[in-house]
Design a protein around this motif. Structure first.
Motif, short mmCIF file in Angstrom:
data_model
loop_
_atom_site.label_atom_id
_atom_site.label_comp_id
_atom_site.label_asym_id
_atom_site.label_seq_id
_atom_site.Cartn_x
_atom_site.Cartn_y
_atom_site.Cartn_z
N VAL A 190 0.85 -1.19 0.00
CA VAL A 190 0.00 0.00 0.00
C VAL A 190 0.89 1.24 0.00
CG1 VAL A 190 -1.83 1.26 1.19
CG2 VAL A 190 -1.77 -1.25 1.28
N PRO A 191 0.77 2.15 -0.97
CA PRO A 191 1.62 3.34 -1.02
C PRO A 191 1.49 4.22 0.22
CG PRO A 191 0.45 3.03 -3.10
CD PRO A 191 -0.16 2.08 -2.12
N ARG A 192 2.62 4.61 0.78
CA ARG A 192 2.63 5.46 1.98
C ARG A 192 1.99 6.83 1.72
NH1 ARG A 192 2.51 2.46 5.91
NH2 ARG A 192 1.74 1.08 4.27
N MET A 193 2.06 7.28 0.48
CA MET A 193 1.56 8.62 0.18
C MET A 193 0.07 8.73 0.43
SD MET A 193 1.66 8.65 -3.98
CE MET A 193 0.74 7.46 -4.97
N TYR A 194 -0.68 7.62 0.34
CA TYR A 194 -2.10 7.67 0.62
C TYR A 194 -2.35 8.04 2.08
CZ TYR A 194 -2.87 5.22 -3.83
OH TYR A 194 -2.92 4.88 -5.16
N TYR A 195 -1.57 7.43 2.98
CA TYR A 195 -1.73 7.72 4.40
C TYR A 195 -1.29 9.16 4.72
CZ TYR A 195 -2.30 2.67 4.83
OH TYR A 195 -2.73 1.37 4.69
N GLU A 196 -0.23 9.60 4.06
CA GLU A 196 0.25 10.96 4.29
C GLU A 196 -0.80 11.98 3.85
OE1 GLU A 196 3.87 11.05 2.13
OE2 GLU A 196 4.94 9.69 3.50
N ALA A 197 -1.41 11.74 2.70
CA ALA A 197 -2.45 12.65 2.22
C ALA A 197 -3.66 12.64 3.15
CB ALA A 197 -2.87 12.26 0.80
N SER A 199 -3.61 11.99 6.35
CA SER A 199 -3.23 12.69 7.59
C SER A 199 -3.36 14.20 7.41
CB SER A 199 -1.81 12.32 7.98
OG SER A 199 -1.70 10.94 8.27
N ILE A 200 -2.97 14.68 6.26
CA ILE A 200 -3.08 16.12 5.98
C ILE A 200 -4.55 16.56 6.00
CG2 ILE A 200 -2.71 17.90 4.23
CD1 ILE A 200 -0.20 16.37 3.38
N ASP A 201 -5.43 15.65 5.53
CA ASP A 201 -6.87 15.96 5.51
C ASP A 201 -7.53 15.77 6.86
OD1 ASP A 201 -6.76 16.63 2.85
OD2 ASP A 201 -7.32 14.63 2.14
N GLY A 202 -6.76 15.31 7.85
CA GLY A 202 -7.29 15.16 9.20
C GLY A 202 -7.94 13.81 9.49
N ALA A 203 -7.66 12.80 8.70
CA ALA A 203 -8.24 11.47 8.92
C ALA A 203 -7.61 10.80 10.13
CB ALA A 203 -8.05 10.60 7.68
N LYS A 208 -8.43 5.89 8.08
CA LYS A 208 -7.37 5.42 7.18
C LYS A 208 -7.52 3.94 6.89
CE LYS A 208 -3.91 8.78 8.79
NZ LYS A 208 -2.62 8.94 9.52
N PHE A 209 -7.83 3.17 7.95
CA PHE A 209 -7.99 1.73 7.77
C PHE A 209 -9.18 1.42 6.86
CE2 PHE A 209 -10.16 -2.17 9.22
CZ PHE A 209 -9.19 -3.10 8.90
N TRP A 210 -10.30 2.09 7.08
CA TRP A 210 -11.53 1.77 6.36
C TRP A 210 -11.50 2.25 4.91
CZ3 TRP A 210 -15.29 -1.49 7.38
CH2 TRP A 210 -16.46 -1.41 6.64
N HIS A 211 -10.93 3.43 4.68
CA HIS A 211 -10.98 4.04 3.35
C HIS A 211 -9.71 3.83 2.53
CE1 HIS A 211 -14.82 6.00 4.10
NE2 HIS A 211 -14.37 6.43 5.27
N ILE A 212 -8.61 3.41 3.17
CA ILE A 212 -7.37 3.21 2.42
C ILE A 212 -6.90 1.76 2.49
CG2 ILE A 212 -4.93 3.85 2.23
CD1 ILE A 212 -5.64 6.59 3.33
N THR A 213 -6.72 1.25 3.73
CA THR A 213 -6.14 -0.08 3.89
C THR A 213 -7.04 -1.17 3.33
OG1 THR A 213 -5.01 0.67 5.90
CG2 THR A 213 -5.16 -1.70 5.54
#
Length: 309
Positions: A190-197, A199-203, A208-213
């Motif tokens: 899973v690309p780290r940049m998704y989590y970084e983005a 985090s910037i949006d306040g997730a 993060k787990f539900w919408h990305i992982t």
């Protein structure tokens, strides 16, 4: 004529390459025809016959399939198998994902933890079952000793029909190392940049787990779901060993661990009802096929590849 000769030569070389290729493939082709295709076709024929290995098959049409609807043990075995698939496999899948998430963290000694969780999968199914029979013994088992030490009830895991299936489910959690490692490999892709983005949006972590992982590892979940359900409906070794340990007929107390594959084995090799067992095998094939098609049909709604979501 001069133009046809080179073409003819090419055809000759192609035929030679084809022959050499088939020659190399011939062991596999022979093995497939003799040990896979022939038994499949033969079992379909036997499913419409009464056959006991010692006399010629007698054609009975759909009688074997009709008898299954009246066979209480067959329906019980199907229930036990479905119970293990529903209450055994799915919790173990969630547990394996949870452990994979923990093993994906950056902590000291991570390689050791990963090795420890994977080691039980190297133990053969029969040896692992014997180990758990000792652990779950109602008189001297380590599990009941631990439960008694903290004031909890001490079930008779192996002899009480209400606890035999939970005991197998408990043992199943111990052997989820392969699923865990595969989930871990998916998580690391899973690309780290998704989590970084995010985090910037306040997730938060749950978002993060539900919408990305979960969407990112959905192809792995899809694979595990299909393979796990197929394996659940072929559940045999652990149930057979546990039933033998109870000193009762194969099937355990009250036939509580008489799984479909065990009852199929009984009909084929203990009762010598090969025709009936063949019919059971084809019913199992149809059930697994329908479930697999259902998963494939619904996969477009929850399985995402690449950057689809």
């Amino acid at each position: 004529m001069e133009r046809l000769e080179p073409r003819s030569g090419m055809r000759s070389r192609e035929r030679k390459r084809l022959f050499i290729g088939l020659l190399f493939l011939s062991p596999w082709i022979f093995g497939f025809l003799l040990f896979q295709l022939y038994p499949i076709i033969t079992s379909l024929y036997y499913s419409f016959t009464e056959y006991n290995l010692f006399t010629s098959p007698q054609w009975v049409g759909l009688d074997n399939y009709a008898d299954m609807a009246q066979d209480g043990k067959m329906l019980s075995s199907l229930y036990n198998t479905a119970f293990m698939a529903l209450f055994g496999f799915f919790p173990q899948l969630a547990y394996a994902l949870g452990i994979a998430l923990l093993l994906n963290q950056s902590v000291k000694g991570l390689s050791l933890y990963r090795t420890i969780y994977f080691l039980p999968t190297l133990v053969p199914a029969v040896a692992g079952s014997l180990l758990w029979i000792w652990l779950l013994n109602a008189q001297y088992g380590l599990v009941n000793q631990m439960l008694g030490a903290i004031g909890l009830p001490e079930p008779n895991w192996l002899m009480d029909e209400n606890w035999t299936k939970p005991s197998l489910i408990l043992m199943g959690f111990w052997g989820t190392g392969t699923i865990t490692i595969m989930y871990l490999a998916a998580l690391q892709e899973v690309p780290r940049m998704y989590y970084e983005a995010a985090s910037i949006d306040g997730a938060n972590k749950w978002q993060k787990f539900w919408h990305i992982t979960l969407p990112a590892i959905s192809p792995m979940t899809f694979f595990q779901l299909i393979m796990g359900l197929i394996g659940s409906f072929q559940y045999f070794s652990q149930g057979y060993v546990f039933a033998e340990s109870s000193n009762q007929a194969i099937g355990g107390p009250g036939n509580s661990i008489l799984f479909y594959a065990i009852y199929l084995f009984q009909n084929a090799f203990m009762f010598l009802k090969m025709g009936y067992a063949s019919a059971m095998a084809w019913i199992l094939f149809v059930i697994v096929l329908l479930l697999t098609l259902l998963i494939f049909k619904t996969s477009s709604r929850w399985v995402f590849y690449g950057g689809e979501k």
